[in-house]
Each structure stands twice: as C-alpha cells, then as structure tokens.
Design a protein around this motif. Structure first.
Motif, PDB file in Angstrom:
ATOM      1  N   THR A  61      10.352 -51.257 -27.034  1.00 25.97           N
ATOM      2  CA  THR A  61       9.601 -50.348 -26.407  1.00 25.97           C
ATOM      3  C   THR A  61       8.416 -50.050 -27.479  1.00 25.97           C
ATOM      4  O   THR A  61       8.708 -50.247 -28.662  1.00 25.97           O
ATOM      5  N   TYR A  62       7.305 -49.763 -26.709  1.00 26.97           N
ATOM      6  CA  TYR A  62       6.261 -49.104 -27.823  1.00 26.97           C
ATOM      7  C   TYR A  62       6.288 -47.781 -27.634  1.00 26.97           C
ATOM      8  O   TYR A  62       5.872 -47.162 -26.409  1.00 26.97           O
ATOM      9  N   GLY A  63       6.571 -46.995 -28.618  1.00 28.20           N
ATOM     10  CA  GLY A  63       6.606 -45.633 -28.644  1.00 28.20           C
ATOM     11  C   GLY A  63       7.794 -44.947 -28.078  1.00 28.20           C
ATOM     12  O   GLY A  63       8.742 -45.777 -28.077  1.00 28.20           O
ATOM     13  N   ARG A  64       8.095 -43.875 -27.674  1.00 24.93           N
ATOM     14  CA  ARG A  64       9.414 -43.202 -27.458  1.00 24.93           C
ATOM     15  C   ARG A  64       9.644 -43.774 -25.888  1.00 24.93           C
ATOM     16  O   ARG A  64       9.090 -43.681 -24.874  1.00 24.93           O
ATOM     17  N   ALA A  65      11.040 -43.933 -25.887  1.00 28.50           N
ATOM     18  CA  ALA A  65      11.720 -44.377 -24.587  1.00 28.50           C
ATOM     19  C   ALA A  65      13.030 -43.777 -24.474  1.00 28.50           C
ATOM     20  O   ALA A  65      13.866 -44.036 -25.504  1.00 28.50           O
ATOM     21  N   ARG A  66      13.724 -43.478 -23.347  1.00 26.98           N
ATOM     22  CA  ARG A  66      14.952 -43.187 -23.139  1.00 26.98           C
ATOM     23  C   ARG A  66      15.639 -44.104 -21.902  1.00 26.98           C
ATOM     24  O   ARG A  66      14.989 -44.296 -21.101  1.00 26.98           O
ATOM     25  N   PHE A  67      16.760 -44.481 -22.190  1.00 19.02           N
ATOM     26  CA  PHE A  67      17.487 -45.588 -21.094  1.00 19.02           C
ATOM     27  C   PHE A  67      18.959 -44.637 -20.757  1.00 19.02           C
ATOM     28  O   PHE A  67      19.411 -43.894 -21.431  1.00 19.02           O
ATOM     29  N   ASP A  68      18.877 -44.813 -19.382  1.00 21.75           N
ATOM     30  CA  ASP A  68      20.216 -44.040 -18.706  1.00 21.75           C
ATOM     31  C   ASP A  68      20.681 -44.932 -17.839  1.00 21.75           C
ATOM     32  O   ASP A  68      19.988 -45.775 -17.102  1.00 21.75           O
ATOM     33  N   SER A  69      21.919 -45.008 -17.385  1.00 24.83           N
ATOM     34  CA  SER A  69      22.869 -45.844 -16.437  1.00 24.83           C
ATOM     35  C   SER A  69      22.527 -47.087 -16.561  1.00 24.83           C
ATOM     36  O   SER A  69      22.023 -47.731 -15.586  1.00 24.83           O
ATOM     37  N   MET A  70      22.459 -47.643 -17.710  1.00 23.16           N
ATOM     38  CA  MET A  70      22.244 -49.043 -17.745  1.00 23.16           C
ATOM     39  C   MET A  70      23.808 -49.890 -17.452  1.00 23.16           C
ATOM     40  O   MET A  70      24.873 -49.426 -17.857  1.00 23.16           O
ATOM     41  N   ARG A  71      23.472 -51.002 -16.771  1.00 19.96           N
ATOM     42  CA  ARG A  71      24.641 -51.704 -16.387  1.00 19.96           C
ATOM     43  C   ARG A  71      24.372 -53.026 -16.155  1.00 19.96           C
ATOM     44  O   ARG A  71      23.372 -53.430 -15.737  1.00 19.96           O
ATOM     45  N   ILE A  72      25.467 -54.170 -16.287  1.00 21.10           N
ATOM     46  CA  ILE A  72      25.217 -55.415 -15.962  1.00 21.10           C
ATOM     47  C   ILE A  72      26.223 -55.944 -14.914  1.00 21.10           C
ATOM     48  O   ILE A  72      27.263 -55.568 -15.081  1.00 21.10           O
ATOM     49  N   VAL A  73      25.757 -56.253 -13.853  1.00 21.77           N
ATOM     50  CA  VAL A  73      26.716 -56.649 -12.937  1.00 21.77           C
ATOM     51  C   VAL A  73      26.431 -57.993 -12.289  1.00 21.77           C
ATOM     52  O   VAL A  73      25.165 -58.590 -12.296  1.00 21.77           O
ATOM     53  N   GLU A  74      27.736 -58.623 -11.707  1.00 21.21           N
ATOM     54  CA  GLU A  74      27.273 -59.998 -11.217  1.00 21.21           C
ATOM     55  C   GLU A  74      27.164 -59.672  -9.762  1.00 21.21           C
ATOM     56  O   GLU A  74      27.665 -59.062  -8.789  1.00 21.21           O
ATOM     57  N   LEU A  75      26.091 -60.412  -9.118  1.00 24.24           N
ATOM     58  CA  LEU A  75      25.807 -60.162  -7.973  1.00 24.24           C
ATOM     59  C   LEU A  75      26.359 -61.213  -6.952  1.00 24.24           C
ATOM     60  O   LEU A  75      26.773 -62.496  -7.268  1.00 24.24           O
ATOM     61  N   PRO A  76      26.819 -61.004  -5.645  1.00 22.64           N
ATOM     62  CA  PRO A  76      27.367 -61.820  -4.907  1.00 22.64           C
ATOM     63  C   PRO A  76      26.664 -63.033  -4.546  1.00 22.64           C
ATOM     64  O   PRO A  76      25.713 -62.929  -4.426  1.00 22.64           O
TER      65      PRO A  76
END
Length: 71
Positions: free
Chosen positions: A56-71
C-alpha cells in the motif's frame, strides 16, 4: 508476470470507506476485481509455492481476509 493490457480505471472511491478486492484464477489466467468491478486481467504460468502479498501507499487496514477455492 505479463499483463494482458486489459485494465479499467476505478473512477471514484472514498479512502475512508471499506473497499473490496478479489483475485480469481482460472488456469493461468488471473482477474483482479475492485469493489466488484473487474479492473485487470493477466496470464501467468506460476511455478513453486504460491504466496500472497499486499503493498500500500500510505496507511491501510485489512479485515476479513480469506482465500477460498471456487467451485
């Protein structure tokens, strides 16, 4: 990594509001979505162990990150 040149400008967004970012993979084709809009497509023949990184450039917040396999 070679981009296909298929890009879309993100016209408006508010930095103080939550945004969504998604990356979909179909074989060697990757599609990046910002707030539900496909903004970039690229082909990449990846070998080795996959890793995910964020820059990121500057301040950032991340929430609810997930990695899922799609059908």
């Amino acid at each position: 990594m070679g981009g296909s040149g298929d890009t879309v400008s993100v016209a408006t967004w508010t930095p103080t509001e939550w945004q969504t970012l998604a990356l979909e993979r179909d074989g060697n084709t990757y599609r990046l979505f910002f707030n539900g809009v496909q903004v970039y497509t690229f082909d990449w023949a990846f070998t080795g162990t996959p890793k995910v990184g964020f820059h990121t450039y500057g301040r950032a917040r991340f929430d609810s990150m997930r990695i899922v396999e799609l059908p």
